[in-house]
Design a protein around this motif. Sequence first.
Motif, PDB file in Angstrom:
ATOM      1  N   TYR A  85       7.020   0.869   9.576  1.00 53.76           N
ATOM      2  CA  TYR A  85       5.921   0.381   9.039  1.00 53.76           C
ATOM      3  C   TYR A  85       4.845   1.569   8.774  1.00 53.76           C
ATOM      4  CZ  TYR A  85       1.406  -2.154   9.502  1.00 53.76           C
ATOM      5  OH  TYR A  85       0.275  -2.723   9.378  1.00 53.76           O
ATOM      6  N   ALA A 100       2.872   2.640   5.287  1.00 50.94           N
ATOM      7  CA  ALA A 100       1.508   3.027   5.373  1.00 50.94           C
ATOM      8  C   ALA A 100       1.000   4.367   4.687  1.00 50.94           C
ATOM      9  CB  ALA A 100       0.807   2.637   6.651  1.00 50.94           C
ATOM     10  N   PHE A 101       1.695   5.448   5.101  1.00 51.72           N
ATOM     11  CA  PHE A 101       1.306   6.811   4.754  1.00 51.72           C
ATOM     12  C   PHE A 101       2.172   7.583   4.034  1.00 51.72           C
ATOM     13  CE2 PHE A 101      -0.689   5.429   8.930  1.00 51.72           C
ATOM     14  CZ  PHE A 101      -1.989   5.656   8.656  1.00 51.72           C
ATOM     15  N   PHE A 149       0.575   8.856   0.539  1.00 53.66           N
ATOM     16  CA  PHE A 149      -0.366   9.847   0.591  1.00 53.66           C
ATOM     17  C   PHE A 149       0.137  11.237   0.685  1.00 53.66           C
ATOM     18  CE2 PHE A 149      -2.707   6.398   2.601  1.00 53.66           C
ATOM     19  CZ  PHE A 149      -3.810   6.246   2.211  1.00 53.66           C
ATOM     20  N   ARG A 174       0.552  -8.839  11.484  1.00 52.92           N
ATOM     21  CA  ARG A 174       0.397  -7.427  11.157  1.00 52.92           C
ATOM     22  C   ARG A 174      -0.219  -7.371   9.794  1.00 52.92           C
ATOM     23  NH1 ARG A 174       5.425  -3.340  12.385  1.00 52.92           N
ATOM     24  NH2 ARG A 174       4.718  -3.049  14.778  1.00 52.92           N
ATOM     25  N   LEU A 175      -1.107  -6.366   9.578  1.00 53.21           N
ATOM     26  CA  LEU A 175      -1.653  -5.983   8.221  1.00 53.21           C
ATOM     27  C   LEU A 175      -0.549  -5.509   7.536  1.00 53.21           C
ATOM     28  CD1 LEU A 175      -4.915  -3.967   9.206  1.00 53.21           C
ATOM     29  CD2 LEU A 175      -4.746  -6.017   7.788  1.00 53.21           C
ATOM     30  N   PRO A 176      -0.560  -5.656   6.175  1.00 49.83           N
ATOM     31  CA  PRO A 176       0.390  -4.940   5.116  1.00 49.83           C
ATOM     32  C   PRO A 176       0.364  -3.492   5.197  1.00 49.83           C
ATOM     33  CG  PRO A 176      -1.003  -6.810   3.967  1.00 49.83           C
ATOM     34  CD  PRO A 176      -1.352  -6.532   5.354  1.00 49.83           C
ATOM     35  N   PRO A 177       1.315  -2.741   5.103  1.00 48.13           N
ATOM     36  CA  PRO A 177       1.347  -1.417   5.554  1.00 48.13           C
ATOM     37  C   PRO A 177       0.175  -0.445   4.724  1.00 48.13           C
ATOM     38  CG  PRO A 177       3.390  -2.123   4.952  1.00 48.13           C
ATOM     39  CD  PRO A 177       2.622  -3.228   4.801  1.00 48.13           C
ATOM     40  N   ILE A 178       0.139  -0.815   3.321  1.00 47.68           N
ATOM     41  CA  ILE A 178      -0.656  -0.275   2.714  1.00 47.68           C
ATOM     42  C   ILE A 178      -2.192  -0.368   2.981  1.00 47.68           C
ATOM     43  CG2 ILE A 178      -1.600   0.125   0.179  1.00 47.68           C
ATOM     44  CD1 ILE A 178       0.970  -0.503  -0.833  1.00 47.68           C
ATOM     45  N   PHE A 191      -3.292  -1.166   5.972  1.00 52.08           N
ATOM     46  CA  PHE A 191      -3.380  -0.289   7.264  1.00 52.08           C
ATOM     47  C   PHE A 191      -3.389   1.004   6.935  1.00 52.08           C
ATOM     48  CE2 PHE A 191      -1.279   2.194  10.662  1.00 52.08           C
ATOM     49  CZ  PHE A 191      -2.127   1.667  11.762  1.00 52.08           C
ATOM     50  N   GLY A 192      -2.678   1.582   5.937  1.00 52.00           N
ATOM     51  CA  GLY A 192      -3.013   2.862   5.803  1.00 52.00           C
ATOM     52  C   GLY A 192      -4.514   3.255   5.085  1.00 52.00           C
ATOM     53  N   LEU A 193      -4.599   2.522   4.074  1.00 54.29           N
ATOM     54  CA  LEU A 193      -6.047   2.591   3.524  1.00 54.29           C
ATOM     55  C   LEU A 193      -7.161   2.621   4.701  1.00 54.29           C
ATOM     56  CD1 LEU A 193      -5.709   0.992   0.118  1.00 54.29           C
ATOM     57  CD2 LEU A 193      -6.159   3.449   0.550  1.00 54.29           C
ATOM     58  N   THR A 245      -6.979   3.127   7.744  1.00 50.10           N
ATOM     59  CA  THR A 245      -7.075   4.047   8.774  1.00 50.10           C
ATOM     60  C   THR A 245      -7.902   5.150   8.061  1.00 50.10           C
ATOM     61  OG1 THR A 245      -4.712   3.621   9.581  1.00 50.10           O
ATOM     62  CG2 THR A 245      -5.404   5.584  10.112  1.00 50.10           C
ATOM     63  N   VAL A 246      -7.598   5.545   6.755  1.00 53.00           N
ATOM     64  CA  VAL A 246      -8.343   6.747   6.168  1.00 53.00           C
ATOM     65  C   VAL A 246     -10.027   6.123   6.169  1.00 53.00           C
ATOM     66  CG1 VAL A 246      -8.808   7.649   3.895  1.00 53.00           C
ATOM     67  CG2 VAL A 246      -6.273   7.131   4.729  1.00 53.00           C
ATOM     68  N   ILE A 253      -8.815  15.933  -7.037  1.00 55.70           N
ATOM     69  CA  ILE A 253      -7.581  15.422  -6.554  1.00 55.70           C
ATOM     70  C   ILE A 253      -7.444  14.076  -7.077  1.00 55.70           C
ATOM     71  CG2 ILE A 253      -6.878  14.329  -4.135  1.00 55.70           C
ATOM     72  CD1 ILE A 253      -6.843  17.280  -3.922  1.00 55.70           C
ATOM     73  N   VAL A 280      -3.972  12.940  -9.030  1.00 57.01           N
ATOM     74  CA  VAL A 280      -3.162  12.047  -8.599  1.00 57.01           C
ATOM     75  C   VAL A 280      -2.903  10.746  -9.759  1.00 57.01           C
ATOM     76  CG1 VAL A 280      -3.004   9.736  -6.869  1.00 57.01           C
ATOM     77  CG2 VAL A 280      -3.705  12.165  -5.915  1.00 57.01           C
ATOM     78  N   ILE A 283       0.761   9.682 -11.378  1.00 50.36           N
ATOM     79  CA  ILE A 283       1.037   8.317 -11.524  1.00 50.36           C
ATOM     80  C   ILE A 283       1.560   7.925 -12.977  1.00 50.36           C
ATOM     81  CG2 ILE A 283       0.243   5.971 -11.170  1.00 50.36           C
ATOM     82  CD1 ILE A 283      -1.246   6.750  -8.683  1.00 50.36           C
TER      83      ILE A 283
END
Lengths: 261, 254
Positions: free
Chosen positions: A99, A103-104, A107, B8-12, B14-16, B18-19, B233, B237, B241
């Motif tokens: 998971y 998520a990371f 990045f 649970r939140l979708p991982p992406i 969750f990642g965003l 957290t940032v 940055i 990126v 992509i």
Amino acid sequence: MTDASLITSSRRLLSPVAALRIGIVAAVLGTWEIVAASGLLFRDVVPSLPAIGKALGQLLIDPVYYANLGVTVGELLGALAVGGGLGLAVGMVLGANAYLGKAFEEFLYYLGPTPKIIFFPVMLLWFGVDTGSKVAMGALSCFFPIAVSALSGMRQVDGVLIRVGRSFRASTWQMVTKIYLPAMRHPIVNGLRLGLGVAIIGTLLAETKMSNQGLGFLIIQTYTTFNMPRMYALLITLFLLAIGLNALIAWFSGGGAARKS
Amino acid sequence: MREARRYRLPPIAFGLGTVILAFAVIEVLIRADVISQYVMPTPWQVLLSFGRVVAEEDIPHRFLATAGECLAAGALMSVFGMLLGVALYRFRLLRAATETWVAAFAAAPLVLAYPLFLVIFGRTAWTIIMIGFLSGLAPVALKTLEGLTGVRPALLNVGRSFRLTPAQQFWKVLFPAAVPTIFVGFRLGFIFALINVVGVEFLINFGGLGQLINELAERYDLPGTYAAITFVILVSVLFFIALEGIERWLRPAS
């Protein structure tokens, strides 16, 4: 010894590949010397080979060179300890947890190849103009390749090994030190090789931008004083050092390590 | 357990999330004076300064300058890298003698020789372009070689059965079959070129986006410096992509 045997023995001594290599090197050095003597380029931009050789000799017996080399090596070791340690930890955590990985991971992949030197003004503010900012630049540079290698290495660890560790009720620390790290030594050493290369670039570029010690400082000093033979000598030692270290770690992670095991 | 996973939140996300949370924490710490505002501006100040930097610092012109240098370096790298790769494929002795040298050249920290390029080309765009070109040359050459040597023998035999000339064999069989791998080399080369172009712009204070960061830092415009770094940055990126997208588009064609 007859002519025929001489030719045969010289053929054995010099394979076509070796002959071509020698020919290429001789052609490059010859062209260099002709350009240096011709004055085609701005004076001293292409110094003669004896002048570069003399500068190289003087550099290798100069205590100032070794003092600055020591500073750079110290900064590099600090960068590898901080950036490599953090990269290893982050890579292992993201590799172990699907998971968090999802998520990371993106990045890491997208920020990894961005130009790190642009963070130098920020590092100067955070860590000062002394060695701290150079260590930080090296650490930032080597963090990403080591983290990505550790992450992919963690995912390649054999499931049987993990189950064996769990069946022995190994603690998290024991799992890391007894199972994961030994099983992923090749990707880690590979990441270290890549990380060392970019850490050298990050640290030395920072030294050329703002510093009063280190090999990067010595290089930029030769530019400001227009001491071209010494600049070439410094660049030769630096390139040999970087390529040599890279080859040494590559040998350690590949053939050499395999032969030993 | 399954219920917990469902919510649970979708991982992406969750990642965003957290940032964003990390930025919010930094904002609070700076406002509470735990982190000095003379070292780090608040993320909100950085966000607000984007508009100012774009309007006052001639971002479109700087962007075009950096893009132009990257394209010039990329064009040189593509032409000379492919020629070198084809030469290594065509002449086996040359390959045996120099392939390891090309690989070592790829690992050499060329950008550290930028003072030398400064002496040769002066403080001009050519210094930046040449470092970008040389840093991307080896990956293109090595991937061209890999692509050409990896062409399936069946394809080569088909070409021979049609009695194609060497030139036809190259343009009709070898090159099209090697294009996807060659493009991997282009992608790597362009990434190296972009990193070095922006880096050298910053170091020699000349050119486009890299110079902008240097200028803002020298003016001690902290929000502007952070905004410019973030902008570079983001551009990098998006560039990566786009290159990945083109590579994926080329892959099925093989």
